[in-house]
Each structure stands twice: as structure tokens, then as C-alpha cells.
Design a protein around this motif. Structure first.
Motif, short mmCIF file in Angstrom:
data_model
loop_
_atom_site.label_atom_id
_atom_site.label_comp_id
_atom_site.label_asym_id
_atom_site.label_seq_id
_atom_site.Cartn_x
_atom_site.Cartn_y
_atom_site.Cartn_z
N ARG A 123 11.59 5.34 -0.94
CA ARG A 123 10.52 6.34 0.72
C ARG A 123 11.31 5.51 2.58
N HIS A 124 10.58 4.07 2.22
CA HIS A 124 10.67 3.60 3.35
C HIS A 124 12.12 2.40 3.19
N PRO A 125 12.20 2.49 4.51
CA PRO A 125 13.67 0.75 4.12
C PRO A 125 12.80 -0.15 3.99
N LYS A 126 11.86 -0.70 4.65
CA LYS A 126 11.06 -1.40 4.44
C LYS A 126 9.41 -1.69 3.62
N ARG A 127 9.23 -2.85 3.11
CA ARG A 127 8.24 -2.70 2.21
C ARG A 127 6.96 -2.22 3.58
N TRP A 128 6.80 -3.33 4.88
CA TRP A 128 5.70 -3.61 5.35
C TRP A 128 5.70 -1.86 5.97
N GLN A 129 6.35 -0.68 5.60
CA GLN A 129 6.53 0.38 5.61
C GLN A 129 5.60 1.18 4.50
N ASP A 130 6.09 0.60 3.92
CA ASP A 130 5.38 0.99 2.42
C ASP A 130 3.63 0.52 2.80
N VAL A 132 2.32 0.13 5.43
CA VAL A 132 1.56 0.85 6.27
C VAL A 132 1.39 2.01 5.62
N GLU A 133 1.32 2.66 5.11
CA GLU A 133 1.44 4.19 4.44
C GLU A 133 -0.16 3.80 3.69
N LEU A 134 -0.37 2.96 2.93
CA LEU A 134 -1.25 2.13 2.14
C LEU A 134 -2.79 1.55 2.72
N LEU A 135 -2.78 1.54 3.82
CA LEU A 135 -3.72 1.19 4.94
C LEU A 135 -3.74 2.49 5.01
N ILE A 139 -7.14 1.95 2.00
CA ILE A 139 -6.59 1.04 0.70
C ILE A 139 -6.65 -0.15 1.92
N ASP A 140 -7.17 -1.13 1.22
CA ASP A 140 -6.92 -2.47 2.36
C ASP A 140 -5.72 -3.83 1.28
N VAL A 141 -5.34 -4.58 2.45
CA VAL A 141 -4.01 -4.60 1.69
C VAL A 141 -4.32 -6.21 1.79
N TYR A 142 -3.42 -6.81 0.48
CA TYR A 142 -3.54 -8.61 0.76
C TYR A 142 -1.87 -8.88 0.58
N THR A 143 -1.11 -9.54 1.45
CA THR A 143 -0.09 -9.64 1.90
C THR A 143 0.54 -10.95 2.33
N THR A 144 1.90 -11.20 1.86
CA THR A 144 2.44 -12.69 2.81
C THR A 144 3.64 -12.49 3.54
#
Length: 606
Positions: A123-130, A132-135, A139-144
């Protein structure tokens, strides 16, 4: 006794609680480090397990253990959403299942490697865009994330490590971050972990040790990570005090501005402006001045990338039309109350002498209400500019110069016939008129050539004594010098008039299209005719077709579009249209959501 002007910790805590209670979206926590191998994923999983023990619903959307047993052990007992299979180039690849994660809707989702590029077809080219949709879904998100993947730090990391960074995350993500947790170890300890096989395995570990993983480079990257973390903490403190009604002196008083064009230097200037603004906790904007200049396809692509970079870094983009760049920049700076103007170091040109100095000289006038930061171009950017100069030389057109020489020669021939009738003084006026006329049709360089060439021909062939550049009478010397200045100035003004006419013509064409469009919508009685008229009128401007998918009374999309375009009949295109309709955001071609689609879908709200 010294007065304590520090903010009250209780007030800060109340401000944090108030922000979290009213936050309409999920909270983002980034486990941040100087490079791979510092333990970001391990720290993220450890923190997630602690939240799980507190009763928080934690789900793993995607975690990369890279074969590390101690990291894999931390995932035990935590629900894992199965990855989605995507077939790309006859290979089955696995990516995070965004839809399944949204449907599950946990309180906290773990999504590793924020800068990752998704497989084409996602759906999105980048994971950070995924993320953003979760946020946005609450939904709270932990990432690295590593420091090298921050967009504004990309050029610095490339200079430090001698590498090319291909995956980046816009700085706007940092502004949305609720917590930036630095996972830090010393370079010596990281090198030891690399030797023990805890970072990379096999040949990849050997390649890393021979190239990127050097103690001096890791030390520099560690400094970058520490500095960015400190800037983030300082920025958050400013926001908290402003939210909690603290001292006004903490509010940012600075505002930065940078000019953006099709020059390769603009990329470095935009990144530098973003870094400075983030350090000051100040807003910033980028200004593009449309001078009416015709750009080559390559220059248009470079300009589009530079403007896109401004948006990715969270800057405000301002576009204006003017034939004089310094005047336009001064006007925008005055209107937006800019305090610091970021510019690159200019190169001197003959044209600057005529127009009153370079852009920097004209901006740095005594009455200016802003400071000017002059930045030296980065080595990589300088190489790109040099390559562009070579391309410009290859594309150089001799036609305007040949026309200028031909016109001057023709006028000289006519003057030689009329010399005995009008005298050598009047010959200069005919040359002057020819230069003015050329200014309406040729480039500035061709006008300058015509002015110089006509002055030399007038002096050599017509002013006594003829056949030599020597001038006997002082008044003739003054006349030639005055002619040259007058020819150059009038030719330049004529060239500016031509450029301004081009801008006015472009505006008129756009206005005419909008007028015809409005008239067509009034004339046509039904929806189909109106949409057809809309598509026909806008096609020359958008270089494409337009269609409309209407919604029903229950806000569901109808099964077919108004004009029944073939490219809207596929299930894939309809799925993109449904996503844009449901989320109220544009999707499809040239967007961050499903960019492989054949069309771009814009939701319309009443």
C-alpha cells in the motif's frame, strides 16, 4: 539571591498528562541509535515486555531478529501478526500485514526498522508510512531507527561514512514522536560486538569491518545521534512550556527561510535549513520564485525533487512569480517576518555587475530586517553542479547568438549605405534600436554580444578615423561609452519585459481555462456532461483524463464512474478509490499510498 526561572516540574507533568489525554492519534516511540548493532530491537522488545506485564495489549507487527537468539527469545509470549505474502518478479516476499494489524487494533504495535522500503505492490512505498497509518488509527507504535536514515542528516552521514544512504525517514516523523529513546554504546564496544558476530554474520560482517565500521566514523555518528537526541529533548521542552502556559521567553522568535530552485545546491540548503531550524526550535519555509524561465525536463525533475524534499522535511512551501528573484525573496521575508535567510555562496557573473550585484549582494542591503546565513556547498552538491554545467554546455544553443550577429551585421550594412546621408552619429541610434529589438527575442547573453559587437563596429568602421579603434574627439569617446551602456541596459530591460510577458501569458491561459470551466459547468445540465467538460478543459493543464466516482446516500461509492473510463474498471483501481474515499486522503499515482496505480484519487467532501 538568584531567581529560579526554571519551569515547575509539576506543571510540566500536568502538561504532559493533558497532551496525552487529548491526543487524537496513537503515540510513537522510537528506539534510536548511531548504527546497526547497538541493541535497538533488543531495547524495544524489553520495553514492550514491561508494558505487557502492565496489562497493555501488545502485538508484534514486524520484528527482525537477524538470527540473534537473545533477541528472538524476547518475542516469546507476544502475539505476532503473520506477515503478508507479496509476489514480486516471480519471488514470494514477506511484508508486514498492515490491514491485519489495523483490524486487530492492539494498544501497542511493534514495527521494527522504520526506514525500510516496502516491496512494490504494498500500500505504501515506505514502512514509516505504514506506521503513520497505524498512529492515525489510534494505535501506539514502538519502532527502531538509525541516525543515518534521518532525512536532514543524510548528507552528513554520507560525508562521514563514505556511503550512499538510500532509505530515509522525513524529519516530520521526529516531530510526531512522543518519546525518542537513545540506545547508546561506545564505538569500541560496538566493534567488539561486530567481531563476536552479534551485528552481522559471515561475509557481511567482514565487509562492514573493512568499510563503514571504523572507530572514527562510529564516533562521529555517535556524536550526531547524541546531538539530535538533545535537540529533540530541547524542542519538546519548548512545546511543553508553551502548552503549560510557561514563560513567553521560551517561545521561538526565529523564523528561517531558504530559496529553492532547480539547482542541485538547493537540496543541501534545504537540509541545512531544516537542521538549523530544528536546533533553534523555529519554524521554517522554502520559497520558489517562478521567473518564467523555460526549464529542460531534467531541470524540472530536479525542481520537483527539491520541492518534494521540503514537504518531506516538514517545511512550509511558498511559490511566487516574479522576474527579479531578490525582490521576490525580500517581499516574502517581509510578509512572513523572517529573521534568518539561508543562501548558498554565489558565483560571480558579468550579469551581476550590470544588475547591481549578485543575489546575495542585493539581499544583504543595510535596510534588511533579517540575518543572512551563507553556506558553502557540500562536495557532493558541487560535483552535481559541475556535471550540470557540462550538461548545459552540451545543450548550448548557438541560434540566439547567430541571430544577434546576423542582425548587427545587417544593420551595419544598412548604415554603410546611409552613412553619407545621416552621418556617423545617427548610425549609433540605428544600432541601439537593433539591440533593443533583439532583447525581445533572444537571451541575455546574445543581447550582451550584440551590444559589444555593435559598439566595436560603430567605432571601427564609422567613427573618424575609420579603419581603427582609435577615437580622435573626446566627445566621440563619451558617445561610444554612453552608447554601450545604453545598449546594454535597454537590451536587458527588453529581455525582462519579454520574460514578464511570458509570465502574464501563462497566468492568462490558466485564468481562461478556469473561466471556460466555470462557464461549461453552468451550461451543462447533467453530471455526465459536466464531468466530460471538466476533463476536456483541464486535460491541457494536467496532461491526463479526469473522471468522477459518485457516492450513494449511504456514503458508499457507486460501482461505476460517471464517464465509465476503462482504467477505472479494474478491482485494483477501485480498491485505491475506496481507500481514498474512506480515509479522506489522496491516494494512487504520485502519492505515498499505492503509487503504482494508474490514476490519482482525490476525495471530495461537501
Amino acid at each position: 539571591m538568584l531567581s529560579d526561572d526554571r519551569p515547575d516540574p509539576d506543571q510540566l507533568l500536568k502538561a504532559v498528562t493533558r497532551q496525552e489525554a487529548t491526543a487524537p492519534t496513537g503515540r510513537l516511540s522510537i528506539f534510536f541509535g548511531m548504527s546497526a548493532g547497538v541493541g535497538k530491537t533488543y531495547a524495544m522488545l524489553t520495553a514492550a515486555r514491561a508494558r505487557r506485564h502492565e496489562g497493555v495489549d501488545v502485538v508484534i507487527g514486524l520484528v527482525e531478529t537477524h538470527g540473534r537468539d537473545e533477541t528472538a527469545a524476547l518475542t516469546e509470549g507476544i502475539e505476532i501478526v503473520p506477515r503478508r505474502k507479496i509476489t514480486y518478479r516471480n519471488a514470494d516476499l514477506r511484508e508486514m500485514d498492515l490491514d491485519a494489524l489495523l483490524k486487530r487494533k492492539p494498544q501497542l504495535a511493534l514495527v521494527d526498522e522504520l526506514a525500510h522500503t516496502n516491496v512494490p505492490g504494498s500500500r505504501h512505498p515506505k514502512r514509516w508510512q505504514d506506521v503513520v497509518e497505524l498512529l492515525d488509527a489510534g494505535i501506539d507504535v514502538y519502532t527502531t531507527l538509525n541516525v543515518q536514515h534521518i532525512e536532514s542528516r543524510k548528507a552528513l552521514v554520507e560525508a562521514i561514512g563514505g556511503i550512499t544512504v538510500r532509505e530515509t525517514v522525513p524529519d516530520a516523523i521526529l516531530e510526531r514522536t512522543s518519546a525518542l529513546e537513545l540506545v547508546d554504546i561506545t564505538p569500541a564496544e560496538l566493534l567488539k560486538r561486530l567481531e563476536e558476530g552479534k551485528v552481522y554474520l559471515g561475509e557481511r560482517a567482514e565487509a562492514a569491518a573493512a568499510n563503514f565500521f571504523k572507530e572514527d566514523r562510529l564516533t562521529a555518528l555517535r556524536e550526531l545521534a547524541l546531538r539530535l537526541t538533545a535537540e529533540k529533548v530541547d524542542s519538546d521542552l519548548h512545546d511543553l512550556i508553551a502548552t503549560g502556559g510557561g514563560a513567553e521567553t521560551w517561545k521561538p522568535a526565529e523564523r528561517l527561510m531558504v530559496a529553492v530552485s532547480h539547482s542541485p545546491h538547493s537540496e543541501g540548503l534545504v537540509r541545512a535549513t531544516r537542521r538549523i531550524a530544528f536546533g533553534l526550535g523555529a519554524p521554517w519555509l522554502a520559497v520558489h520564485v517562478d521567473t518564467g524561465e523555460s526549464l529542460s525536463p531534467g531541470d524540472r525533475a530536479t525542481l520537483a525533487r527539491n520541492l518534494q524534499l521540503v514537504q518531506e522535511l516538514g517545511g512550509e512551501l511558498v511559490s511566487t512569480a516574479d522576474t527579479d528573484i531578490p525582490t521576490a525573496l525580500e517581499r516574502i521575508a517581509r510578509q512572513r517576518r523572517v529573521t534568518q535567510l539561508v543562501v548558498g555562496r554565489p558565483t560571480r557573473r558579468l550579469r551581476d555587475v550590470i544588475t547591481g550585484g549578485s543575489i546575495l549582494d542585493r539581499l544583504a542591503r543595510p535596510h534588511a530586517d533579517y540575518d543572512i546565513l551563507v553556506l558553502h556547498p557540500e562536495q557532493k552538491m558541487a560535483q552535481q553542479v559541475a556535471a550540470r554545467v557540462h550538461r548545459d554546455i552540451d545543450r548550448f544553443s548557438a541560434k540566439p547568438y547567430a541571430l544577434a550577429v546576423g542582425v548587427v551585421a545587417a544593420v551595419a550594412l544598412i548604415n554603410s549605405i546611409l552613412l553619407t546621408v545621416i552621418g556617423y552619429e545617427a548610425v549609433g541610434f540605428l544600432f541601439l534600436i537593433s539591440v533593443m529589438v533583439l532583447g525581445l527575442f533572444v537571451t541575455f547573453g546574445a543581447v550582451t554580444l550584440a551590444a559589444v559587437l555593435s559598439a566595436l563596429i560603430w567605432d571601427y568602421f564609422f567613427i573618424p578615423p575609420s579603419g581603427t579603434l582609435y577615437i580622435r574627439q573626446p566627445e566621440d569617446v563619451m558617445m561610444v561609452c554612453s552608447y554601450f551602456v545604453a545598449a546594454l541596459v535597454t537590451g536587458t530591460l527588453a529581455h525582462r519585459i519579454r520574460t514578464r510577458q511570458r509570465l502574464i501569458r501563462q497566468r492568462e491561459e490558466r485564468t481562461e481555462v478556469l473561466y471556460d470551466l466555470a462557464k461549461s459547468l453552468v451550461v451543462h445540465a447533467n453530471l455526465r456532461e459536466s464531468v466530460a467538460a471538466l476533463s476536456e478543459k483541464l486535460r491541457p493543464l494536467l496532461f491526463g483524463e479526469i473522471d468522477l466516482i459518485a457516492s450513494t446516500v449511504l456514503s458508499a461509492l457507486q460501482s461505476q464512474s460517471v464517464l465509465r473510463r476503462d482504467w477505472l474498471a479494474s478491482d485494483k483501481e477501485r480498491a485505491v478509490a475506496l481507500w481514498a474515499h474512506e480515509h479522506g486522503k489522496s491516494a494512487g499515482w504520485a502519492t505515498d499510498t499505492l503509487p503504482s496505480s494508474a490514476a490519482r484519487y482525490l476525495p471530495m467532501r461537501a
